[in-house]
Motif scaffolding. Structure first.
Motif, short mmCIF file in Angstrom:
data_model
loop_
_atom_site.label_atom_id
_atom_site.label_comp_id
_atom_site.label_asym_id
_atom_site.label_seq_id
_atom_site.Cartn_x
_atom_site.Cartn_y
_atom_site.Cartn_z
N SER A 1 -4.89 2.51 9.15
CA SER A 1 -5.24 1.24 9.79
C SER A 1 -6.58 0.71 9.29
CB SER A 1 -5.27 1.39 11.31
OG SER A 1 -6.34 2.21 11.71
N LYS A 2 -7.48 1.62 8.92
CA LYS A 2 -8.77 1.22 8.36
C LYS A 2 -8.69 0.96 6.86
CE LYS A 2 -11.52 3.82 11.68
NZ LYS A 2 -12.46 4.95 11.84
N VAL B 1 5.78 8.36 3.10
CA VAL B 1 6.09 7.55 4.28
C VAL B 1 7.52 7.82 4.75
CG1 VAL B 1 6.37 5.19 5.15
CG2 VAL B 1 4.42 5.76 3.70
N ILE B 2 8.44 7.90 3.82
CA ILE B 2 9.84 8.20 4.17
C ILE B 2 9.94 9.57 4.82
CG2 ILE B 2 12.12 8.66 3.19
CD1 ILE B 2 11.45 6.44 1.12
N ASP B 3 9.23 10.56 4.27
CA ASP B 3 9.24 11.91 4.85
C ASP B 3 8.67 11.91 6.27
OD1 ASP B 3 10.34 12.93 2.55
OD2 ASP B 3 8.43 13.69 1.75
N ILE B 4 7.60 11.14 6.49
CA ILE B 4 7.00 11.06 7.82
C ILE B 4 7.98 10.44 8.80
CG2 ILE B 4 5.22 9.86 9.16
CD1 ILE B 4 3.35 10.28 6.75
N MET B 5 8.64 9.37 8.41
CA MET B 5 9.59 8.70 9.30
C MET B 5 10.77 9.61 9.64
SD MET B 5 8.14 6.03 9.99
CE MET B 5 8.17 4.29 9.94
N PHE C 1 3.67 3.92 12.71
CA PHE C 1 3.77 4.02 11.25
C PHE C 1 4.62 2.90 10.67
CE2 PHE C 1 2.12 8.30 11.90
CZ PHE C 1 1.20 8.36 10.87
N MET C 2 5.60 2.42 11.41
CA MET C 2 6.39 1.27 10.93
C MET C 2 5.50 0.03 10.80
SD MET C 2 10.01 1.32 12.87
CE MET C 2 11.05 2.73 12.90
N ILE C 3 4.64 -0.16 11.77
CA ILE C 3 3.75 -1.32 11.74
C ILE C 3 2.73 -1.18 10.62
CG2 ILE C 3 1.89 -2.48 13.01
CD1 ILE C 3 3.50 -1.83 15.59
N LEU C 4 2.18 0.02 10.45
CA LEU C 4 1.13 0.23 9.45
C LEU C 4 1.65 0.19 8.02
CD1 LEU C 4 -0.97 3.06 11.13
CD2 LEU C 4 -1.59 0.66 10.86
#
Length: 119
Positions: free
Chosen positions: A52-53, A63-67, A114-117
């Motif tokens: 976010s920062k 990102v896919i792995d996190i989701m 995480f979707m928003i970020l």
């Protein structure tokens, strides 16, 4: 693996740290609990804060792995409470405070963050 992943996240190497954390909770039905989720959640929140920062960028694969990980946690954490005292009490499905104190609820919220970020 959870400790190693947490230490790597603390040092700022989130990609490797998150991969270690994801592997540490497999199989979810045996290793997912209030304590393990607490440390997992802290690392994901630190990652979200850095994203976010705009202090770091993640590969699309990460990102896919996190989701996928958070979706798996959501599916397997429905009966796991985030507060140890509550897990000893009787679960009331109609009580909204009980439903919001589960690992599944928190994983769903993290996935939305995480979707928003990452849009």
């Amino acid at each position: 693996n959870l400790v190693i992943g947490t230490l790597y996240c603390e040092k700022g190497n989130f990609e490797f740290g998150v991969s270690r954390i994801c592997k540490s909770l497999e199989p979810y039905d045996k290793k997912l609990g209030a304590d393990t989720w607490f440390y997992t959640k802290r690392c994901f929140l630190a990652l979200a804060e850095n994203l976010s920062k705009q202090m770091l960028a993640l590969k699309d694969e990460t990102v896919i792995d996190i989701m996928e990980f958070l979706e798996d946690i959501e599916n397997n954490g429905r009966d796991t409470f985030t507060k140890i005292e509550q897990s000893k009490q009787q679960f009331d499905a109609m009580d909204p405070t009980c439903a919001s104190n589960t690992v599944a609820f928190e994983a769903r919220q993290l996935r939305q963050v995480f979707m928003i970020l990452t849009e």
